[in-house]
Design an enzyme around this catalytic site. Structure first.
Site, mmCIF file in Angstrom:
data_model
loop_
_atom_site.group_PDB
_atom_site.id
_atom_site.type_symbol
_atom_site.label_atom_id
_atom_site.label_comp_id
_atom_site.label_asym_id
_atom_site.label_seq_id
_atom_site.Cartn_x
_atom_site.Cartn_y
_atom_site.Cartn_z
ATOM 1 N N ALA A 276 32.702 36.520 39.918
ATOM 2 C CA ALA A 276 31.347 36.896 39.543
ATOM 3 C C ALA A 276 30.742 35.716 38.798
ATOM 4 O O ALA A 276 31.462 34.887 38.247
ATOM 5 C CB ALA A 276 31.394 38.127 38.653
ATOM 6 N N GLY B 22 35.932 38.357 40.945
ATOM 7 C CA GLY B 22 35.102 39.107 41.893
ATOM 8 C C GLY B 22 35.287 38.643 43.332
ATOM 9 O O GLY B 22 35.077 39.420 44.269
ATOM 10 N N GLU C 294 40.004 37.026 34.937
ATOM 11 C CA GLU C 294 39.051 37.541 33.944
ATOM 12 C C GLU C 294 39.610 37.499 32.529
ATOM 13 O O GLU C 294 38.877 37.318 31.562
ATOM 14 C CB GLU C 294 38.643 38.985 34.300
ATOM 15 C CG GLU C 294 37.767 39.122 35.533
ATOM 16 C CD GLU C 294 38.551 39.247 36.840
ATOM 17 O OE1 GLU C 294 39.774 38.982 36.858
ATOM 18 O OE2 GLU C 294 37.924 39.615 37.852
ATOM 19 N N GLU D 263 38.242 40.433 44.513
ATOM 20 C CA GLU D 263 37.877 41.857 44.590
ATOM 21 C C GLU D 263 36.971 42.125 45.802
ATOM 22 O O GLU D 263 37.079 43.159 46.461
ATOM 23 C CB GLU D 263 37.192 42.268 43.280
ATOM 24 C CG GLU D 263 38.164 42.209 42.105
ATOM 25 C CD GLU D 263 37.481 42.276 40.745
ATOM 26 O OE1 GLU D 263 36.672 41.383 40.439
ATOM 27 O OE2 GLU D 263 37.733 43.234 39.995
#
Ligand code: CAA
Length: 257
Positions: free
Chosen positions: A65, A108, A131, A111
Site C-alpha cells: 500500500a 498490500g 507492515e 495481499e
C-alpha cells in the site's frame, strides 16, 4: 476517463490489467484501487470476458500500500473511510483472476495477489508482509489469506519478522501455483487465462465459487454446495455441448452459457 495507474488490454476473452505506477514500484493508492475496482466491475459483467490477468512490472508486482498516502492519516480518517475496504470488490469478483507476479509483492502487493484465484510467479518474485517494520500489521487480508495459504508457522514468521520469501519458498509453501522464468511470465499467465476463458463461463465461475466456499463452511456443507452447483450446470447449453463433444470425439465449442 482513461485510468492513470492501470493499463487495460483486452486479448480475446481475457482482460489483462497491468498496475502502472513505476515511480512508486506500483504502490497501491486510493486512485489505483478505484481504477482496478471500476475495471473489474465493468468487465465482470461483460459476457465477452471470461478471465482476468493482473500483473505489475518486472521489478514489482506491487511494493505494498502507498506508505506516503497513509503516513499522515489518523485513526478517524482510516476508520471513517473504511480504508482498503473497496479492494474486497476484487476479491468478490465472480470470474477467474490470475495474478502474474514478478519482483516485489510486499504488504498490500502480496495481499492483492492473494485476492486473485491463483498466483503464477516469475523466478524473481519476492513475497512478504513487512507492515511490522512500519509499526502496523497487514490490513488487506495478509494475516487471514496468507495463513490459509501457507499455514500458521510461515504466516507468523512472515508477519512477525517482515522477511521476504522467494518464489521457490512461496511455491513450496503453497502460496504460488507455478514458477516460470521471468521472461515467460506474461505469456504463461495469458495462456492459462485464455484456456480458462475458453471453457464454459458458468462452469468456471462455479468452480471458483465452490473452491472459495471450502474456506467458509464445514466439509459436509461444502460437499452439498458443490453437488448442488454440479447439478445446476446440467441446465446449461455448455454441459450438453461439452459432453456431446466428448462422445462425438470433437472439440467442444462452448457458448459460455
Ligand atoms: N509506498 C509508497 N512508495 C513506495 C512504496 C510504498 N509501499 N514502495 C516503494 N515506494 C517508492 C519509494 O519511496 C521510492 O520513491 P522515491 O524514489 O520517490 O523515493 C520508489 O518507490 C522506489 O523505491 P526504492 O528506492 O525504495 O526501491 P529499492 O529497490 O531500493 O527498494 C523495496 C525496493 C525493498 C520494495 C522498498 O521500496 C520497500 O521496502 N518498499 C516498501 C515495502 C513495504 O513496506 N510495503 C508495505 C506497505 S504497508 C501495506 O502494504 C499495508 C497493508 O497491509 C495493505
Amino acid at each position: 476517463m482513461a485510468p492513470k495507474s492501470l493499463r487495460i488490454e483486452i486479448r480475446g476473452r481475457v482482460a489483462l490489467l497491468t498496475l502502472n505506477r513505476p515511480e512508486a514500484l506500483n504502490a497501491l493508492n486510493s486512485e489505483m484501487m478505484d481504477e482496478v475496482c471500476d475495471t473489474v466491475a465493468k468487465y465482470g459483467t461483460d459476457d465477452k470476458i471470461g478471465a482476468f490477468v493482473l500483473t505489475g512490472s518486472e521489478k514489482a508486482f506491487a511494493a505494498g500500500a502507498d506508505i506516503k498516502e497513509m503516513q499522515p492519516q489518523g485513526y478517524m480518517d482510516m476508520y471513517m473511510s473504511d480504508f482498503f475496504n473497496r479492494w474486497n470488490e476484487l476479491a468478490a469478483l465472480r470470474k477467474p483472476v490470475i495474478a502474474a507476479v514478478s519482483g516485489y509483492a510486499l504488504g498490500g502487493g502480496c495481499e492483492l495477489a492473494m485476492m486473485c484465484d491463483f498466483i503464477i510467479a516469475a523466478d524473481t518474485a519476492k513475497f512478504g508482509q513487512p507492515e511490522i517494520t512500519l509499526g502496523v500489521i497487514p490490513g488487506m487480508g495478509g494475516s487471514q489469506r496468507l495463513t490459509r495459504a501457507v499455514g500458521k508457522a510461515k504466516a507468523m514468521d512472515l508477519c512477525l519478522t517482515g522477511r521476504m520469501m522467494d518464489a521457490e519458498e512461496a511455491e513450496r509453501a503453497g502460496l504460488v501455483s507455478r514458477i516460470v522464468p521471468a521472461g515467460e511470465l506474461l505469456e504463461t499467465a495469458l495462456a492459462a487465462a485464455e484456456k480458462i476463458a475458453g471453457f464454459s463461463l458458468p462452469a468456471t465461475m462455479m468452480a471458483k465459487e465452490a473452491v472459495n466456499r471450502s474456506f467458509e463452511v464445514t466439509l459436509e456443507e461444502g460437499l452439498r454446495f458443490e453437488r448442488r452447483l454440479f447439478h445446476s450446470l446440467f441446465a446449461t447449453e455448455d454441459q450438453k455441448e461439452g459432453m456431446s463433444a466428448f462422445v462425438e470425439k470433437r472439440k467442444a465449442a462452448f457458448k459460455h452459457r
